[in-house]
Design an enzyme around this catalytic site. Structure first.
Site, PDB file in Angstrom:
ATOM      1  N   ASP A 298      34.999  40.249  43.288  1.00  0.00           N
ATOM      2  CA  ASP A 298      35.919  39.181  43.826  1.00  0.00           C
ATOM      3  C   ASP A 298      35.914  39.327  45.251  1.00  0.00           C
ATOM      4  O   ASP A 298      35.086  40.207  45.797  1.00  0.00           O
ATOM      5  CB  ASP A 298      37.160  39.609  43.145  1.00  0.00           C
ATOM      6  CG  ASP A 298      38.309  38.881  43.303  1.00  0.00           C
ATOM      7  OD1 ASP A 298      38.180  37.417  43.735  1.00  0.00           O
ATOM      8  OD2 ASP A 298      39.649  39.148  43.624  1.00  0.00           O
TER       9      ASP A 298
ATOM     10  N   ASP B 237      39.063  38.050  47.243  1.00  0.00           N
ATOM     11  CA  ASP B 237      40.484  38.484  47.764  1.00  0.00           C
ATOM     12  C   ASP B 237      40.749  39.913  47.597  1.00  0.00           C
ATOM     13  O   ASP B 237      40.812  40.073  46.236  1.00  0.00           O
ATOM     14  CB  ASP B 237      41.551  37.505  47.678  1.00  0.00           C
ATOM     15  CG  ASP B 237      41.177  35.971  48.142  1.00  0.00           C
ATOM     16  OD1 ASP B 237      40.908  35.883  49.160  1.00  0.00           O
ATOM     17  OD2 ASP B 237      40.937  35.187  47.147  1.00  0.00           O
TER      18      ASP B 237
ATOM     19  N   THR C 212      35.035  34.187  42.801  1.00  0.00           N
ATOM     20  CA  THR C 212      36.163  34.039  43.296  1.00  0.00           C
ATOM     21  C   THR C 212      36.899  32.967  42.790  1.00  0.00           C
ATOM     22  O   THR C 212      36.594  31.857  42.633  1.00  0.00           O
ATOM     23  CB  THR C 212      36.142  34.229  44.724  1.00  0.00           C
ATOM     24  OG1 THR C 212      37.354  33.973  45.296  1.00  0.00           O
ATOM     25  CG2 THR C 212      35.268  33.088  45.457  1.00  0.00           C
ATOM     26  N   ASN C 213      38.389  33.094  42.808  1.00  0.00           N
ATOM     27  CA  ASN C 213      39.181  31.704  42.576  1.00  0.00           C
ATOM     28  C   ASN C 213      39.363  30.946  43.839  1.00  0.00           C
ATOM     29  O   ASN C 213      40.039  30.016  43.768  1.00  0.00           O
ATOM     30  CB  ASN C 213      40.599  32.481  42.264  1.00  0.00           C
ATOM     31  CG  ASN C 213      40.505  32.757  40.669  1.00  0.00           C
ATOM     32  OD1 ASN C 213      39.444  32.709  40.095  1.00  0.00           O
ATOM     33  ND2 ASN C 213      41.595  33.480  40.214  1.00  0.00           N
TER      34      ASN C 213
ATOM     35  N   LYS D 166      39.706  32.464  37.154  1.00  0.00           N
ATOM     36  CA  LYS D 166      40.026  33.678  36.510  1.00  0.00           C
ATOM     37  C   LYS D 166      41.426  33.737  36.125  1.00  0.00           C
ATOM     38  O   LYS D 166      42.347  33.366  37.018  1.00  0.00           O
ATOM     39  CB  LYS D 166      39.613  34.889  37.110  1.00  0.00           C
ATOM     40  CG  LYS D 166      37.878  34.920  37.477  1.00  0.00           C
ATOM     41  CD  LYS D 166      37.771  36.047  38.359  1.00  0.00           C
ATOM     42  CE  LYS D 166      38.225  35.881  39.827  1.00  0.00           C
ATOM     43  NZ  LYS D 166      37.869  36.860  40.606  1.00  0.00           N
TER      44      LYS D 166
ATOM     45  N   ASP E 203      40.405  43.503  42.166  1.00  0.00           N
ATOM     46  CA  ASP E 203      41.793  44.106  42.485  1.00  0.00           C
ATOM     47  C   ASP E 203      42.838  43.768  41.362  1.00  0.00           C
ATOM     48  O   ASP E 203      43.775  44.247  41.605  1.00  0.00           O
ATOM     49  CB  ASP E 203      42.143  43.688  43.850  1.00  0.00           C
ATOM     50  CG  ASP E 203      42.483  42.212  43.911  1.00  0.00           C
ATOM     51  OD1 ASP E 203      41.576  41.391  43.795  1.00  0.00           O
ATOM     52  OD2 ASP E 203      44.269  42.058  44.028  1.00  0.00           O
TER      53      ASP E 203
ATOM     54  N   GLN F 110      47.315  50.986  32.650  1.00  0.00           N
ATOM     55  CA  GLN F 110      46.502  49.858  32.520  1.00  0.00           C
ATOM     56  C   GLN F 110      45.339  50.246  33.091  1.00  0.00           C
ATOM     57  O   GLN F 110      44.141  50.045  32.811  1.00  0.00           O
ATOM     58  CB  GLN F 110      47.194  48.654  33.355  1.00  0.00           C
ATOM     59  CG  GLN F 110      48.415  48.175  32.391  1.00  0.00           C
ATOM     60  CD  GLN F 110      47.968  47.492  31.276  1.00  0.00           C
ATOM     61  OE1 GLN F 110      48.087  48.293  30.013  1.00  0.00           O
ATOM     62  NE2 GLN F 110      47.620  46.057  31.172  1.00  0.00           N
TER      63      GLN F 110
ATOM     64  N   ARG G 255      43.186  52.714  31.256  1.00  0.00           N
ATOM     65  CA  ARG G 255      42.857  51.895  29.906  1.00  0.00           C
ATOM     66  C   ARG G 255      41.567  51.105  30.127  1.00  0.00           C
ATOM     67  O   ARG G 255      40.474  51.006  29.262  1.00  0.00           O
ATOM     68  CB  ARG G 255      43.742  51.036  28.958  1.00  0.00           C
ATOM     69  CG  ARG G 255      43.401  50.267  27.928  1.00  0.00           C
ATOM     70  CD  ARG G 255      44.583  49.711  27.236  1.00  0.00           C
ATOM     71  NE  ARG G 255      44.266  49.147  25.780  1.00  0.00           N
ATOM     72  CZ  ARG G 255      45.026  48.502  25.047  1.00  0.00           C
ATOM     73  NH1 ARG G 255      46.266  48.616  25.467  1.00  0.00           N
ATOM     74  NH2 ARG G 255      44.679  47.970  23.978  1.00  0.00           N
TER      75      ARG G 255
END
Length: 563
Positions: free
Chosen positions: A51, A53, A249-250, A288, A349, A451, A454
């Protein structure tokens, strides 16, 4: 059996010595460490995805969050919110990731991995257990996506704080009266849900591709983004070791190009290679987590204008080109990834958009960037005396109850110890920030921590820590202990006879495999010659059966030997 027991006793001292070495084995400095939840063999990884950012581009804190917070305030005032909220200033010590916002009651919750409420705050007021019970009738909440919003990203820290500011303002301003689901002023009622929706709408405008946040960021990129001279070195080493490197990346191409150009304008990039030359595949506007599901149309980017070429791109991906949209299925096909789940490691991230979806939907291996680790490790090491103090207080309680059993009717007074425990735990929490550690509250792990454990195979403060490991490295996950394992010393031995008294049956097959003769006393009428069942029982495995630990995976040549 006696010979086996004697042999085991003879080996025990040597095994204990080797086991104790685990706490003294070499470990890299904490600031350079990559932490492991699931074992991963780097030599098997063929593709590294990133990614941008908060992964390649690390935004400066609190400067970047303050910028976003101020834009949110301005836009909310334009929407009709009181001008008085402009007096609020961003407090970076308050918000943390992993919090839940309850749109029914306007509360911000810090919960553990099971939904138990650890901290509850409405506005700037921290609620006591009795107040929480009045709202929820219990100290437990169950995830309901229609009601609760989970804040997973670092982008959302300003959103969390402006939301808290607004709720505190409306809760304490004399012009407004509170009701269970919101506030009212005259004929106007604002529910906590509507306040959240307004803030979320403002957030989308502020963070839009041509919105004020990105415009101000690229106008003074040095002020808001950290430049790491090591970035070109790491990406070059990955490719030199035969790894394919891709960006997903978005962000749109124009913004991505400006940020990445800044990041790669370093002395370590002595040849001034364009940033696109450090990647084999580049995808912008990935959208994403939709990218990991059905995706969108894949289109080629016109790098001169930042616009998109017409039609769906179906050709062969070229290095140096950039593409918009698409899906992970299309990317897998174009990259030529194999069937092995360990071939791709994605670094990001966002616990949901990057890590959870890439793990659950596609089986990619995952590396979570957690910038908060810098402070978490600093407190863990520099405030170690607080953790030691809690252990000492636990020891005191254990000693008080040491000689008591069910026949004793006395009730020891441990109230002073409890008060001291609360004071120590509070001091420890505040060392992290107003809401404590992102990973825990006291001795209990947070929802965010669960999270991470997991879904993130690896995690670190920065993926730059990969520089300190060879690309043949075996990331080995530490043992995961339950309370009966972590609190019982190996020296506290019980004999098989003692266990048999409280056990229905002794299940161990470690000493010798079960033979048909041993089964005859269980069901003497069931003889092999009298049965038409192909196999009456499971024979003891002669090799390890676990397949989840990649480090212990059996090689083909080893399998041939054991068969």
């Amino acid at each position: 059996m006696a010979e086996t027991a004697e042999a085991s006793a003879a080996l025990r001292p040597n095994l204990e010595r080797k086991y104790s070495l685990g706490s003294h084995m070499y470990k890299r400095e904490p600031s350079k460490r990559v932490f492991v939840n699931r074992s991963l063999m780097l030599e098997k990884v063929k593709f590294f995805g990133f990614d941008m950012d908060y992964t390649l581009a690390m935004y400066k804190s609190p400067e970047y969050e303050t910028l976003g917070f101020n834009h949110l305030k301005s836009h909310l005032i334009k929407m009709g919110y009181p001008k008085a909220i402009s007096d609020f200033e961003y407090d970076h010590t308050f918000p943390i990731r992993g919090l839940w916002f309850d749109t029914h009651f306007g509360t911000l919750l810090k919960v553990d991995g099971f939904g138990n409420i650890m901290v509850c705050v409405r506005g700037f007021k921290f609620l006591r257990s009795s107040e929480i019970a009045n709202l929820y009738h219990t100290m437990f909440v169950q995830m309901d996506e229609a009601r609760f919003r989970i804040f997973n990203t670092l982008y959302e820290l300003p959103l969390i704080y402006i939301l808290v500011c607004l709720i505190d303002f409306f809760s304490n301003c004399p012009d407004y009266t509170q009701n269970p689901r919101g506030v009212k002023a005259g004929d106007v009622t604002m529910t906590y849900e509507s306040i959240f929706n307004d803030v979320n709408a403002a957030m989308e405008i502020v963070h839009a591709g041509h919105g004020p946040l990105k415009t101000d960021t690229v106008a003074d990129v040095k002020k808001y983004i950290e430049k790491d001279e090591r970035l070109p070195i790491l990406l070059s080493r990955l490719r030199e070791n035969g790894k394919k490197v891709f960006l997903a990346t978005n962000s749109d191409y124009k913004y991505t190009n400006k940020v990445m150009t800044y990041l790669f304008d370093t002395e370590t990039n002595s040849n001034k290679k364009p940033w696109v030359d450090f990647f084999d595949f580049i995808v912008v506007d990935a959208k994403k987590p939709l990218f990991f599901l059905q995706g969108t149309i894949l289109r080629e980017v016109n790098k001169e204008t930042g616009g998109l070429h017409l039609g769906t791109f179906t050709g062969k991906i070229r290095q140096g080109a950039a593409y918009s949209g698409g899906s992970v299925d299309v990317l897998n096909e174009l990259m030529g990834t194999g069937e092995s789940l360990s071939e791709v490691v994605y670094v990001g991230d966002h616990i949901f958009g990057d890590i959870l979806k890439s793990k659950k939907a596609r089986g990619w291996r995952t590396f979570l960037v957690v910038p908060e680790m810098v402070q978490e490790l600093a407190v863990w090491t520099q405030k170690s005396y607080l953790f030691s103090k809690l252990s000492e207080l636990d020891y005191e309680i254990a000693e008080i109850y040491r000689h008591l059993d069910s026949s004793d009717t006395s009730k020891p007074d441990i109230s002073k110890i409890q008060v001291e425990m609360r004071q120590v735990a509070h001091e420890m929490d505040q060392a992290y920030g107003t809401l404590g550690s992102v990973f825990r509250s006291g001795s209990r792990q947070s929802f965010f921590a669960s999270q991470v454990m997991r879904y993130a195979d690896l995690y670190a403060a920065s993926f730059m820590n990969m520089l300190y490991y060879p690309f043949s490295y075996c990331f080995r996950a530490p043992p995961m202990h339950m309370p009966h394992e972590s609190t019982v010393d190996h020296e506290a031995r019980l004999s098989e006879e003692q266990f048999r008294k409280i056990s229905l049956a002794w299940r161990s097959r470690a000493s010798a495999p079960i033979s048909p003769g041993e089964l005859s006393h269980i069901n003497p009428t069931m003889m092999r010659s009298d049965s038409n069942v192909p196999r009456l029982y499971c024979t003891t495995p002669n090799q390890l059966t676990e397949v989840a630990d990649e480090f212990l995976e059996e090689k083909a040549e080893d399998a041939a030997i054991t068969q």
